[in-house]
Design an enzyme around this catalytic site. Structure first.
Site, mmCIF file in Angstrom:
data_model
loop_
_atom_site.group_PDB
_atom_site.id
_atom_site.type_symbol
_atom_site.label_atom_id
_atom_site.label_comp_id
_atom_site.label_asym_id
_atom_site.label_seq_id
_atom_site.Cartn_x
_atom_site.Cartn_y
_atom_site.Cartn_z
ATOM 1 N N ILE A 18 0.815 -1.222 0.000
ATOM 2 C CA ILE A 18 0.000 0.000 0.000
ATOM 3 C C ILE A 18 0.836 1.253 0.000
ATOM 4 O O ILE A 18 0.309 2.344 -0.145
ATOM 5 C CB ILE A 18 -1.006 0.029 1.168
ATOM 6 C CG1 ILE A 18 -0.303 -0.222 2.492
ATOM 7 C CG2 ILE A 18 -2.118 -0.972 0.943
ATOM 8 C CD1 ILE A 18 -1.240 -0.134 3.680
ATOM 9 N N ASP B 21 9.532 14.882 11.203
ATOM 10 C CA ASP B 21 9.240 14.584 9.790
ATOM 11 C C ASP B 21 7.744 14.741 9.552
ATOM 12 O O ASP B 21 7.112 13.898 8.929
ATOM 13 C CB ASP B 21 9.707 13.166 9.461
ATOM 14 C CG ASP B 21 9.781 12.931 7.959
ATOM 15 O OD1 ASP B 21 9.846 13.923 7.201
ATOM 16 O OD2 ASP B 21 9.758 11.758 7.542
#
Ligand SMILES: *[C@@H]1O[C@H](CO)[C@@H](O)[C@H](O)[C@H]1NC(C)=O
Ligand SMILES: *[C@@H]1O[C@H](CO)[C@@H](O)[C@H](O)[C@H]1NC(C)=O
Ligand SMILES: *[C@@H]1O[C@H](CO)[C@@H](O)[C@H](O)[C@H]1NC(C)=O
Ligand SMILES: *[C@@H]1O[C@H](CO)[C@@H](O)[C@H](O)[C@H]1NC(C)=O
Ligand SMILES: *[C@@H]1O[C@H](CO)[C@@H](O)[C@H](O)[C@H]1NC(C)=O
Ligand SMILES: *[C@@H]1O[C@H](CO)[C@@H](O)[C@H](O)[C@H]1NC(C)=O
Ligand SMILES: *[C@@H]1O[C@H](CO)[C@@H](O)[C@H](O)[C@H]1NC(C)=O
Ligand SMILES: *[C@@H]1O[C@H](CO)[C@@H](O)[C@H](O)[C@H]1NC(C)=O
Length: 911
Positions: free
Chosen positions: A652, A782
């Site tokens: 995915i 991040d």
């Protein structure tokens, strides 16, 4: 409203998540990042003879620079097309900062150096076209970051090494063109998982091993080119299931086995079939008669025997190469199949040489008027060469040597004005050399040796002013050597007249070639002319080595000054030669020619496909890619089972440190997201630890939940690390903010302002928790939309803690970790307040919502909290917590509170 807030410049910082949600189109740097990147790309281009880079100057906005296409809305670079501009230099690493790039065309230039690994930052990239440059190094493993790639065209470079395993994640690929490199290793079996793949060309590399069975799974494949490698084994039968196959070429390998007997039916659309230069055996299947689309059929140089089926239905056949096999019985009727060719003008190449074909010259050939190459040499053919040969006015090469032809060479040969190579060697031809040969002004090679030709050499041959080689050895020719022949300036490869009955003086014309523009090497045969007394080659353009034999032994007899020569005897005082022999000489002249020509056709075809059919109309599909991102209780085995052996259908997403699979854990009966770390990346191990540690003890409804992890070895004995998360049905926020253009479900993929606000609050709450309520504050480091994952209720969860750091306050001023959030730090300047300011950066869906809201506005109801005000309030919060200076920044707690207040107002205003 403090409009002045918008006029300040700010950097993305930790709180930027909030404004990312709204100013989504400036995400990943700004238009100025693009400009900087382009300027760096320009600075790495050392030469641009066609001047394309001169428009890249400050007089124009970069969107107007030549070769640049920008998105209309956000003015970010979406296409960079510098193809065919003779550019020299290297490809700047800053290319990776053009985060909106979808199409990169650097085809046909002279770029050197490596493909920058930063290419992996281009998550939106669909077409990577670096074909025909001089790039070196390996295919960067980071290419897996370009998870939306549809076309990889990096052929015709100097790439080495293996196709990296990371390449396996590029599951959307339609075209792989890596031909003409120096790649090694085996053909990766994972190519078979690219279920949409239509074109696969690996021709001209050093791939070895067998053709993977899995290629047979590629139901849409129609162009398969694996020629000129070192492949062995047989063609896996599964390949014949690919009924879409249009072009199948595996020439010049070490493949063996037989051709599937049902070929003509298994590949009903086949137009190009090339298995030449292998070790195939058996016969040509009769089903070939049904391959009515066939244009090119090449089985040259194998061990195939028997006879050919009827070619009657093959109306489009233009290329029939069956040379160098065991075909035919050596008797009459072998070539009857030529009579079945019903479309007389379609055939361009007929190569039947080096077989066992018997019988007389097939008269039907004289009706193939489009023929440009005819090779029938080295068979058992006999009888006369028919005068009808003169019909073949398009013929460029004709080889009849090594048969038993008798009689005269027909005068009609002179009609073949296009002829460049003509070979009658080794037959039993008699009579004169036809003077009409003098009409063949394009002729470069003429072989007539080893026959029984008689009479004088016709002086008209001197009109063949392109002749490089003339071999008349071993005939019964008489008379003197015409001076006209000796003065053919091009005659430089070979001139042979030995073993005839020639007499008379050697014409003087041979001696002095000085002050011409003669080029190429000095013909070796000049050294073999024993009768030569003087030779003057001075002041020409000869290159290469001076022979040391014959007349060249005597520096006063042979003059070579004024050329670009080397070597020779010491007295000539030329420099030493220093070059390597480039061509491998394993093929005979004829066969080399056929194979070269056929390979050229294939390569040309591949190029044609890439540049004319595809580049303009790449279809885009919906995607389920999400980087669900980042306790050792689960085994490799159970993850293997959970993901159906990490099957690509369960893949995915691909993140910087690994791939994410959807899976079902048997024990927990739970759908999970499994992040398998790519340990080839040395930082991946670190990120595994960071993520485990960060998530081990924390729980928050807006953080992705780590269920378990695995650290061990896989069945190949390689280290294996994986993290198992709760599965989030709606994928990453990135996919919602920047849906891949997709006309079918675009409607589903748009977030209302309220949804965005909710997600912003989710993210802010999670950050608040991380910064203020964890034992040790955790800094995500991040944070970006791709790391915000949405569950089936559209609740946002922060994921991917691979770069997370524990924030031990060392000094109160050390805000370094806090400001290192978004990978790319952009600077954005806003000049004026109000919507007209922000309109251009706003997501069009929001803009629409605002416009809808305005049209519904009731002027009497002043109490309504309009969508526009709501938006501006959020923007203010976003800007306030993005201040460059931590001390000036709004705290995340205040941000959460204020966002919640905006939401409350908005909800009550709406009612
Ligand atoms: C970048 O965008 C801002 C805001 O739209 C604009 O003012 C500025 O001129 C742009 N700069 C460049 C180089 O395009
Ligand atoms: C910038 O590029 C344009 C278009 O090529 C050219 O006409 C102009 O002279 C250039 N300006 C400068 C300052 O180089
Ligand atoms: C490659 O680029 C050169 C220089 O622009 C051009 O002349 C040539 O036609 C190009 N070749 C191909 C095959 O596109
Ligand atoms: C762009 O990328 C380069 C190299 O990857 C990096 O060093 C640089 O900081 C980036 N520049 C900007 C303005 O983002
Ligand atoms: C290709 O690779 C092989 C072995 O890896 C090497 O021997 C050869 O020189 C390379 N050829 C070129 C043209 O780089
Ligand atoms: C015969 O061959 C020519 C040249 O290849 C082609 O254009 C034509 O369509 C062919 N005729 C048939 C009936 O296929
Ligand atoms: C060649 O073509 C002509 C005219 O189309 C026809 O009459 C003749 O029979 C053909 N010859 C052969 C050998 O096929
Ligand atoms: C071809 O050559 C012959 C003999 O040299 C000559 O008579 C004839 O005119 C030439 N034909 C053409 C078309 O040049």
């Amino acid at each position: 409203m403090g409009n002045h807030i918008f006029s300040q410049k700010f950097k993305f910082t930790l709180c930027a998540a909030i404004e990312i949600l709204l100013l989504c189109s400036v995400l990943g740097g700004s238009n100025e990042t693009d400009q900087l990147a382009l300027l760096d790309i320009k600075s790495k281009i050392t030469d641009h003879p066609l001047g394309i880079m001169s428009s890249w100057n400050s007089s124009f906005h970069f969107c107007q620079w030549r070769g640049i296409t920008c998105g209309k809305r956000h003015q970010r670079v979406t296409m960079l097309d510098l193809s065919s501009h003779s550019l020299q230099g290297s490809i700047s690493a800053h290319l990776g900062n053009l985060t909106f790039l979808q199409f990169l065309h650097l085809y046909n230039n002279s770029f050197i150096g490596e493909i920058p690994p930063q290419i992996g930052n281009l998550h939106r990239l669909k077409v990577l076209d670096l074909y025909q440059n001089s790039l070196t190094g390996k295919i960067p493993a980071n290419i897996s970051g370009c998870s939306n790639l549809l076309v990889v065209s990096i052929g015709s470079n100097r790439l080495v090494g293996q196709v990296p395993l990371e390449f396996s994640t590029l599951t959307k690929l339609l075209i792989i063109n890596i031909q003409l490199n120096n790649l090694t290793g085996e053909i990766p079996p994972f190519f078979g998982n690219f279920s949409d793949l239509e074109v696969l060309s690996i021709t001209y590399n050093n791939f070895k091993g067998t053709i993977p069975d899995s290629v047979g799974q590629l139901k849409k494949l129609w162009f398969l080119a694996m020629g000129v490698n070192m492949l062995s084994g047989t063609v896996p039968p599964s390949i014949y299931n690919v009924s879409s196959m249009n072009s199948f070429t595996v020439e010049e390998n070490k493949l063996h086995g037989t051709i599937l007997s049902d070929l003509g039916n298994a590949f009903p659309s086949i137009t190009n079939f090339n298995i030449g230069y292998n070790q195939f055996t058996g016969t040509i299947p009769a089903s070939l008669s049904n391959a009515s689309n066939l244009e090119i059929f090449t089985i040259a140089n194998n061990g195939i025997g028997g006879k050919l089926p009827s070619l009657e239905k093959l109306q489009k056949l233009r290329w029939l190469s069956i040379s160098i096999n065991n075909l035919g019985t050596g008797s009459d009727g072998d070539l009857d199949f030529l009579n079945t060719v019903s479309n007389k003008t379609s055939l361009k190449l007929l190569a039947i040489n080096s077989n066992n074909f018997g019988g007389s010259f097939p008269i039907s050939i004289t009706n193939f008027t489009s023929l440009s190459i005819l090779t029938m040499d080295r068979n058992k053919l006999y009888g006369n060469i028919p005068a009808g040969i003169g019909n073949l006015v398009n013929l460029e090469m004709m080889y009849t040597d090594g048969n038993k032809f008798t009689g005269h060479i027909p005068e009609e040969i002179g009609k073949l004005k296009q002829l460049k190579k003509l070979d009658f060697e080794g037959n039993k031809l008699t009579g004169n050399i036809p003077s009409s040969l003098g009409n063949l002004t394009q002729l470069t090679h003429l072989y007539m040796h080893n026959n029984a030709l008689s009479g004088a050499i016709p002086p008209t041959l001197g009109k063949c002013q392109s002749l490089l080689l003339l071999n008349l050895n071993r005939n019964n020719l008489s008379g003197s050597i015409p001076g006209e022949i000796m003065s053919i300036p091009s005659l430089s490869i070979y001139l042979g007249m030995s073993q005839n009955n020639l007499n008379g003086p050697l014409p003087v014309e041979v001696i002095d070639f000085s002050y011409n523009n003669l080029s190429g090497n000095i013909p070796e045969f000049l050294a073999d002319f024993d009768s030569l007394m003087r030779l003057n080659l001075s002041f020409n353009d000869f290159v290469g080595m001076v022979p040391e034999k014959g007349i060249f032994k005597n520096s006063s007899a042979a003059s070579v000054v004024g050329n670009k020569l080397c070597g020779g005897i010491a007295e000539l005082q030329l420099s030493k030669c220093n070059f390597r022999n480039s061509r491998k000489g394993r093929l005979t002249l004829t066969s080399k020619l056929i194979i070269a020509a056929s390979v050229t056709v294939c390569v040309a075809l591949a190029m044609h496909i890439l540049y004319f059919l595809y580049a303009k109309k790449i279809r885009v599909k919906p995607t389920s890619s999400s980087s669900v991102n980042s306790l050792l209780q689960v085994s490799y085995q159970s993850l293997l089972e959970a993901t159906n052996k990490f099957s690509s259908t369960n893949l995915i997403g691909v993140g910087s440190f690994g791939s994410v699979y959807k899976g079902i854990l048997e024990k927990e009966e739970k759908i999970v997201a499994i992040k398998v770390l790519n340990l080839v990346n040395p930082r991946a191990s670190k990120s595994f630890q960071a993520e485990c540690e960060a998530l081990r003890n924390i729980r928050h409804r807006n953080l992705v939940k780590l269920i378990t992890a695995c650290s061990g070895v896989d069945y190949q004995g390689n280290d294996f690390k994986a993290l198992v998360f709760e599965f989030m049905a709606y994928g990453s926020l990135e996919e919602w903010l920047h849906p891949i253009i997709n006309h079918h479900n675009q409607a589903e993929r748009c977030l209302s302002l309220l949804q965005r606000l909710n997600i912003a609050i989710d993210v802010a709450s999670a950050l608040e928790y991380l910064h203020h309520y964890c034992q040790t504050p955790i800094v995500h480091c991040d944070l970006k939309p791709s790391n915000v994952i949405l569950d089936d209720k559209m609740v946002g969860h922060i994921g991917d803690f691979g770069l997370a750091r524990f924030f031990h306050e060392t000094s109160p001023n050390s805000a370094a970790p806090l400001s290192s959030t978004i990978g790319i730090k952009g600077t954005i300047g806003y000049t004026a307040p109000g919507l007209a300011k922000v309109e251009e950066v706003l997501d069009p869906f929001i803009l629409e919502e605002i416009k809808r809201d305005m049209s519904r506005r009731d002027p009497n109801n002043q109490g309504n909290y309009e969508v526009e005000e709501c938006l501006i309030a959020i923007l203010e919060i976003g800007v306030a917590c993005s201040d460059e200076f931590p001390s000036e920044r709004m705290s995340i707690m205040d941000a959460t509170a204020q966002l919640s207040a905006v939401k409350r107002k908005r909800l009550s205003g709406e009612n």
